[in-house]
Design a protein around this motif. Sequence first.
Motif, PDB file in Angstrom:
ATOM      1  N   HIS A  77       0.813  -1.233   0.000  1.00 50.35           N
ATOM      2  CA  HIS A  77       0.000   0.000   0.000  1.00 50.35           C
ATOM      3  C   HIS A  77       0.843   1.279   0.000  1.00 50.35           C
ATOM      4  N   HIS A  78       2.158   1.150   0.181  1.00 53.12           N
ATOM      5  CA  HIS A  78       2.992   2.348   0.314  1.00 53.12           C
ATOM      6  C   HIS A  78       2.857   3.305  -0.875  1.00 53.12           C
ATOM      7  N   TYR A  79       2.907   2.742  -2.087  1.00 56.98           N
ATOM      8  CA  TYR A  79       2.895   3.593  -3.286  1.00 56.98           C
ATOM      9  C   TYR A  79       1.694   4.544  -3.301  1.00 56.98           C
ATOM     10  N   ASP A  80       0.491   3.978  -3.148  1.00 57.90           N
ATOM     11  CA  ASP A  80      -0.724   4.800  -3.239  1.00 57.90           C
ATOM     12  C   ASP A  80      -0.797   5.834  -2.128  1.00 57.90           C
ATOM     13  N   LEU A  81      -0.359   5.445  -0.934  1.00 61.74           N
ATOM     14  CA  LEU A  81      -0.455   6.359   0.211  1.00 61.74           C
ATOM     15  C   LEU A  81       0.574   7.486   0.111  1.00 61.74           C
ATOM     16  N   VAL A  82       1.798   7.150  -0.292  1.00 55.78           N
ATOM     17  CA  VAL A  82       2.821   8.202  -0.456  1.00 55.78           C
ATOM     18  C   VAL A  82       2.367   9.176  -1.550  1.00 55.78           C
ATOM     19  N   LYS A  83       1.846   8.608  -2.631  1.00 58.46           N
ATOM     20  CA  LYS A  83       1.381   9.457  -3.746  1.00 58.46           C
ATOM     21  C   LYS A  83       0.297  10.426  -3.254  1.00 58.46           C
ATOM     22  N   ALA A  84      -0.639   9.913  -2.458  1.00 56.08           N
ATOM     23  CA  ALA A  84      -1.716  10.765  -1.928  1.00 56.08           C
ATOM     24  C   ALA A  84      -1.147  11.873  -1.039  1.00 56.08           C
ATOM     25  N   CYS A  85      -0.126  11.530  -0.232  1.00 53.25           N
ATOM     26  CA  CYS A  85       0.506  12.543   0.633  1.00 53.25           C
ATOM     27  C   CYS A  85       1.160  13.642  -0.197  1.00 53.25           C
ATOM     28  N   ILE A  86       1.910  13.226  -1.217  1.00 46.22           N
ATOM     29  CA  ILE A  86       2.606  14.211  -2.059  1.00 46.22           C
ATOM     30  C   ILE A  86       1.584  15.132  -2.723  1.00 46.22           C
ATOM     31  N   LEU A  87       0.510  14.536  -3.249  1.00 49.16           N
ATOM     32  CA  LEU A  87      -0.513  15.342  -3.930  1.00 49.16           C
ATOM     33  C   LEU A  87      -1.239  16.266  -2.959  1.00 49.16           C
TER      34      LEU A  87
END
Length: 346
Positions: A77-87
């Motif tokens: 799940h790291h990819y989707d969650l990090v992406k959401a944080c950056i956005l």
Amino acid sequence: MKQFNWGVVGTGQAAHLFASDFSYAKMGELKAVASRDKACADQFAAEFDIELAFVDYFSLINSPEIDVVYIATPHVHHYDLVKACILAGKAVLCEKPFTLNEALSQSLYDLALEKNVFVMEAMWTRFNPVIEQVLEWVEEGEIGSLHSVQASFHFLASTDPSHRILNRELGGGALLDVGIYPVFLAQLLFGKPDFVQNQAVIGDTDVDVFEQILLGWETGQLASLDASIISSNPNRAILSGEKGYIEIDSPWYKAKSCRLVDESGNERAVEFDFSGNGFQFEVDEVNRCLEEGLTQSPNHSWQDSLELISTLDEIRQDMGVSYPCEEQDDHHDVHEHHHEHSHHKH
């Protein structure tokens, strides 16, 4: 000095260790937690005196009250969650491995660069005072030229096949969970290896459960590393040099002491008296970087993180261990170049 408000996403073991050490950090407030299970979120919030409990990860990530997000969910799940944080423009400290492979990690670092957001892989061991001491000894030439490093990380994990550590769907296996630490130590000392060999045992759930890894450098250094989720070990690390050796006491990845022994057998021991497991030091590092307006830590940079996952990709490819999400290509073809040489186990 700005007080940064932190949120924790996930309530598993890493999140618990992190939250219990957070109180030892120099600054910052742990203000929110998110779990998809309301009872878990409430219980975690109560245990660590956290003001906000969310039952949705994205509500926490998008909360205006939060400055920094610590991600402690299963690897997949790291990819989707990090992406959401950056956005969402939120600084992020994401548990290792940052993502499952180099292509995914690279795309997130590219996005962080574009959005100018601080991102760091949570390689907490890097900030342990013992590791800092060892690096200082090596840099000062206290044991002369460094020739090799030996390091292990073994522990007895759950034998439940659905547990994330054995679950291929969740990015399970010994390498990404604990093998990453010895490989990190070798690369911290010698940089990215030129030669990679390994022998691995693949368990019933098609993930690696035990491996021995040999890394080599054209400049003549070797690293002999092993990782296991099915056995116990003293988990020491030894750095061998031309004028002596350094031993990091057990367990080396969260050690509070280390010793330098010269060729005549004279010993110099150093002990650090810190509370908890040492997660507070990565919190201090993130807060320091944010205070200075940095988007990455000079001590565990995006490049360091990419070189680490790149070596793990190479090892995993050789083992023939891949993850379903890598095959589905649901992240817009970022994995394309991995396909031509993947060995899939059927």
